[in-house]
Motif scaffolding. Sequence first.
Motif, PDB file in Angstrom:
ATOM      1  N   GLU A 226       0.905  -1.313  -0.029  1.00 46.84           N
ATOM      2  CA  GLU A 226      -0.102  -0.017  -0.102  1.00 46.84           C
ATOM      3  C   GLU A 226       0.998   1.381  -0.295  1.00 46.84           C
ATOM      4  OE1 GLU A 226      -4.066  -1.106   2.443  1.00 46.84           O
ATOM      5  OE2 GLU A 226      -2.191  -1.319   3.512  1.00 46.84           O
ATOM      6  N   THR A 251      -4.571   5.725  -3.930  1.00 44.53           N
ATOM      7  CA  THR A 251      -5.674   4.482  -4.100  1.00 44.53           C
ATOM      8  C   THR A 251      -5.805   3.938  -2.762  1.00 44.53           C
ATOM      9  OG1 THR A 251      -3.641   2.946  -4.350  1.00 44.53           O
ATOM     10  CG2 THR A 251      -4.993   3.754  -6.457  1.00 44.53           C
ATOM     11  N   ASN A 252      -5.311   4.610  -1.580  1.00 45.25           N
ATOM     12  CA  ASN A 252      -5.597   4.136  -0.004  1.00 45.25           C
ATOM     13  C   ASN A 252      -5.402   5.337   0.780  1.00 45.25           C
ATOM     14  OD1 ASN A 252      -2.870   4.002   0.747  1.00 45.25           O
ATOM     15  ND2 ASN A 252      -2.695   2.402  -0.622  1.00 45.25           N
ATOM     16  N   ASP A 253      -5.795   5.322   1.968  1.00 50.02           N
ATOM     17  CA  ASP A 253      -5.829   6.422   2.894  1.00 50.02           C
ATOM     18  C   ASP A 253      -4.495   6.884   3.128  1.00 50.02           C
ATOM     19  OD1 ASP A 253      -8.663   6.363   3.092  1.00 50.02           O
ATOM     20  OD2 ASP A 253      -8.544   5.171   4.948  1.00 50.02           O
TER      21      ASP A 253
END
Length: 406
Positions: A226, A251-253
Amino acid sequence: MSKKDYRFIDLFAGCGGLSEGFYRDGYKALFHLEIDEAACKTLRTRMKHYGYSDKEIEEAVMCDDITRDGLLKDMDERIHEPVDIIIGGPPCQAFSSVGRAQSPDGMSSDPRNYLFENYLQVLNHYKPKMFIFENVKGLLTAKPKGVKIFDIIVREMSKTYNIVADPKVLLLNAADYGVPQIRERVIIIGVRKDINYFDIKDVYESIPKSNSDIDAHLPNYVTVGEAILDLPKLNPGEGDNIQKVAVTEPTNDFLKIVKNDSGIIYNHSARKHNDADRERYRILSSHKNWQLKDLQKVRPDLIHHDPKHFGNRYTVQESDKPGKTVVAHLYKDGNLFIHPDSEQARTFTVREAARIQSFPDDFVFEGSRTDQFKQVGNAVPPLMAETFAKTIRKYLDVIEEKSRKN
């Protein structure tokens, strides 16, 4: 209502990982003390990023030895405002398990064992409302000359500050605060003894963990994949210190926090590797949990000539787990930080190591690539630091309000 710009001093500042968390929460830097010139250059560059003037930067960054006679007098000439909090931690090599294992006398004669005394000297000179002292887990057990350093630190700090002395409370893991890395550190937070508006234990209890547990034993940690797999792919020897890349959506936090939307990537250049190492990296990253000895199954010719010494020195950072602790040794070789993508067949770049430490992409590391790796490995993860800064702000607000009423 705007935040109060509480003022801090950063000792043993390194490249500024700990101070980055305080910058991000609106604190004002009064002073950074660091002995390494490349790290000092990084500190100046980062202060410029946050809008400090050339004059402010000149006064705020001192590249000097904390043990030098006359240092406090020179600091006084640069610090013109009251200090709300002192942050920092002495170099950890003398306390680390690796350092002690590699030293003939277990680091017992290393003068860095006692740099905490200089931290305390500055602390007791400025007497800020609160402080943070950070160090490696090994601080809890280090016994140079037969005396536990931790016990001395607790005794001396407790003369003027209320602290917690329970190692179970003090040992915190960066992964619990959104950092994609298992990194345990001793964090001692103190509040001056004449300030009795709250219990110091409450400060620790109120530090929020950013990851919700799936269950009691399986935290939902941010993973290596990630954190780094969106970065431009590189073959060994490719990349540059500054490069323009296509802007992509996070694409993620975690990427929402660290990604740079300017399209510029800093410090993302890969080391060159010989053909044998490239093949080792490719095979190891293609097989989950393989170590160097496992190459015997498919490529015995790649077993290192000194397997006892190198057997556990080749480690793939698995994409579905948080990273292993980033260390300053990364500047010597990257074999402990093999990229999980077998197609790239290489070790981490500075930027990838910085991502695992939670540095934002617009954070520029100065100096040679060796200097940059050292800075990243020695740093406090900024996301962890920011969590502390936000928590401590709440208590500084309490102190401010109570003092005003009194």
